[in-house]
Design an enzyme around this catalytic site. Structure first.
Site, PDB file in Angstrom:
ATOM      1  CG  ASP A 188      -1.988   0.884   1.340  1.00 54.77           C
ATOM      2  OD1 ASP A 188      -2.352   1.470   0.314  1.00 54.77           O
ATOM      3  OD2 ASP A 188      -2.507   1.106   2.450  1.00 54.77           O
ATOM      4  CG  ASP A 199      -7.335  -8.641   7.979  1.00 52.30           C
ATOM      5  OD1 ASP A 199      -6.338  -8.303   7.315  1.00 52.30           O
ATOM      6  OD2 ASP A 199      -7.590  -8.171   9.106  1.00 52.30           O
TER       7      ASP A 199
HETATM    8  P1  IMP Z   1       1.884  -0.558   3.755  1.00 54.62           P
HETATM    9  O1  IMP Z   1       2.961  -0.546   4.791  1.00 54.62           O
HETATM   10  O2  IMP Z   1       1.087   0.714   3.751  1.00 54.62           O
HETATM   11  O3  IMP Z   1       2.381  -0.912   2.380  1.00 54.62           O
HETATM   12  O4  IMP Z   1       0.836  -1.600   4.249  1.00 54.62           O
HETATM   13  C1  IMP Z   1       0.772  -2.876   3.838  1.00 54.62           C
HETATM   14  C2  IMP Z   1      -0.159  -3.643   4.759  1.00 54.62           C
HETATM   15  O5  IMP Z   1      -1.386  -2.941   4.984  1.00 54.62           O
HETATM   16  C3  IMP Z   1      -0.540  -4.937   4.105  1.00 54.62           C
HETATM   17  O6  IMP Z   1       0.350  -5.959   4.472  1.00 54.62           O
HETATM   18  C4  IMP Z   1      -1.927  -5.161   4.635  1.00 54.62           C
HETATM   19  O7  IMP Z   1      -1.849  -5.845   5.869  1.00 54.62           O
HETATM   20  C5  IMP Z   1      -2.498  -3.807   4.900  1.00 54.62           C
HETATM   21  N1  IMP Z   1      -3.389  -3.376   3.794  1.00 54.62           N
HETATM   22  C6  IMP Z   1      -3.177  -2.373   2.917  1.00 54.62           C
HETATM   23  N2  IMP Z   1      -4.183  -2.256   2.051  1.00 54.62           N
HETATM   24  C7  IMP Z   1      -5.062  -3.235   2.355  1.00 54.62           C
HETATM   25  C8  IMP Z   1      -6.319  -3.650   1.775  1.00 54.62           C
HETATM   26  O8  IMP Z   1      -6.850  -3.097   0.786  1.00 54.62           O
HETATM   27  N3  IMP Z   1      -6.918  -4.713   2.366  1.00 54.62           N
HETATM   28  C9  IMP Z   1      -6.393  -5.366   3.440  1.00 54.62           C
HETATM   29  N4  IMP Z   1      -5.218  -5.024   4.008  1.00 54.62           N
HETATM   30  C10 IMP Z   1      -4.561  -3.951   3.463  1.00 54.62           C
END
Ligand code: IMP
Ligand code: MG
Length: 186
Positions: A108, A164
Site C-alpha cells: 500500500d 482481511d
Molecule cells: P503498507 O505498509 O502501507 O504498504 O501496508 C501494507 C499492509 O497494509 C498490508 O500488508 C496489509 O496488511 C495492509 N493493507 C493495505 N491495504 C489493504 C487492503 O486493501 N486490504 C487489506 N489489508 C490492506
C-alpha cells in the site's frame, strides 16, 4: 457457487478478482521467478497473516526445489498515531548468502516493505526479491523497488484470498473490493 457480494462487519464488498484470474497471474509470476532463479534453491519468506494463501499457491506453482518460511511484522503503535515502529518476528533461519524472496499480499504505502527489506538486507542475503500479489500505486509513499507485482489496483480496500478487514474475510477464494457508495438523488 462463489458469492458475488459479501457482507463483512458493517460493510458490503463486491467481487473484484476471481480465483481463476488470480491463479492465472500466480502461474505467470511463478514462471518469471523460476526463470530468474534457475539452479538456485531460493528461500521464500511469506509475511503472515495476509500472504499465507498467495504463498501456498505461489510455491506450488514454482515446480523447483525451494524452502518456505513465514515471518510476521509486529507494529507497535506509539503515542503519536501513524508513527509505527515495526520489527520482524519469527526469522529463525540464517538468510546469509541465500536467494530470498519476500512474499506479500499487498503493498500500500510501501512502509512495511521498506522497513522489512532494510532489516533483511542487513543480514547479507545473496539476493533479495520482493513479490506482491497486489499493489496500490496511488498510495505509495516510498521508493522501494517491487520486483514482481500480480495486479496494480486502485486505492480501494480489498479483502479475501488472505486479506482481511478487521480480521474477517481471509477465507474467501476470490478478492472483493469495498462496494462504492451509491448516492441517492431525490
Ligand atoms: P503498507 O505498509 O502501507 O504498504 O501496508 C501494507 C499492509 O497494509 C498490508 O500488508 C496489509 O496488511 C495492509 N493493507 C493495505 N491495504 C489493504 C487492503 O486493501 N486490504 C487489506 N489489508 C490492506
Ligand atoms: Mg499484510
Amino acid at each position: 457457487m462463489l458469492p458475488e457480494e459479501i457482507s463483512v462487519h458493517d460493510k458490503i464488498f463486491i467481487k473484484y478478482l476471481s480465483i481463476e484470474q488470480i491463479q492465472e497471474r500466480v502461474d505467470e509470476i511463478a514462471a518469471s521467478l523460476r526463470n530468474d532463479l534457475t539452479d538456485k534453491i531460493p528461500l521464500f519468506l511469506a509475511i503472515l497473516n495476509g500472504a499465507f494463501i498467495f504463498a501456498a499457491d505461489l510455491v506450488r506453482a514454482m515446480e523447483i526445489p525451494l524452502e518456505l518460511s513465514f515471518i510476521k511484522i509486529s507494529s507497535y503503535e506509539g503515542m503519536e498515531r501513524g508513527k509505527n515502529a515495526q520489527t520482524v518476528l519469527g526469522l529463525t533461519e540464517s538468510i546469509k548468502d541465500r536467494h530470498v524472496i519476500v512474499v506479500e499480499d499487498i503493498i500500500d504505502t510501501g512502509k512495511t516493505m521498506e522497513k522489512l527489506s532494510e532489516e533483511l538486507f542487513a543480514l547479507n542475503p545473496a539476493s533479495l526479491r520482493i513479490v506482491t500479489l497486489l499493489h496500490k500505486p496511488e498510495a505509495m509513499q516510498t521508493e522501494i523497488k517491487i520486483d514482481y507485482i500480480g495486479f496494480e489496483v486502485p486505492d480501494l480496500f480489498l479483502i479475501g484470498y488472505g486479506l482481511d478487514y478487521n480480521k474477517l474475510g481471509r477465507q474467501y477464494a476470490d478478492i472483493f473490493q469495498l462496494k462504492p457508495h451509491i448516492e441517492h438523488f431525490a
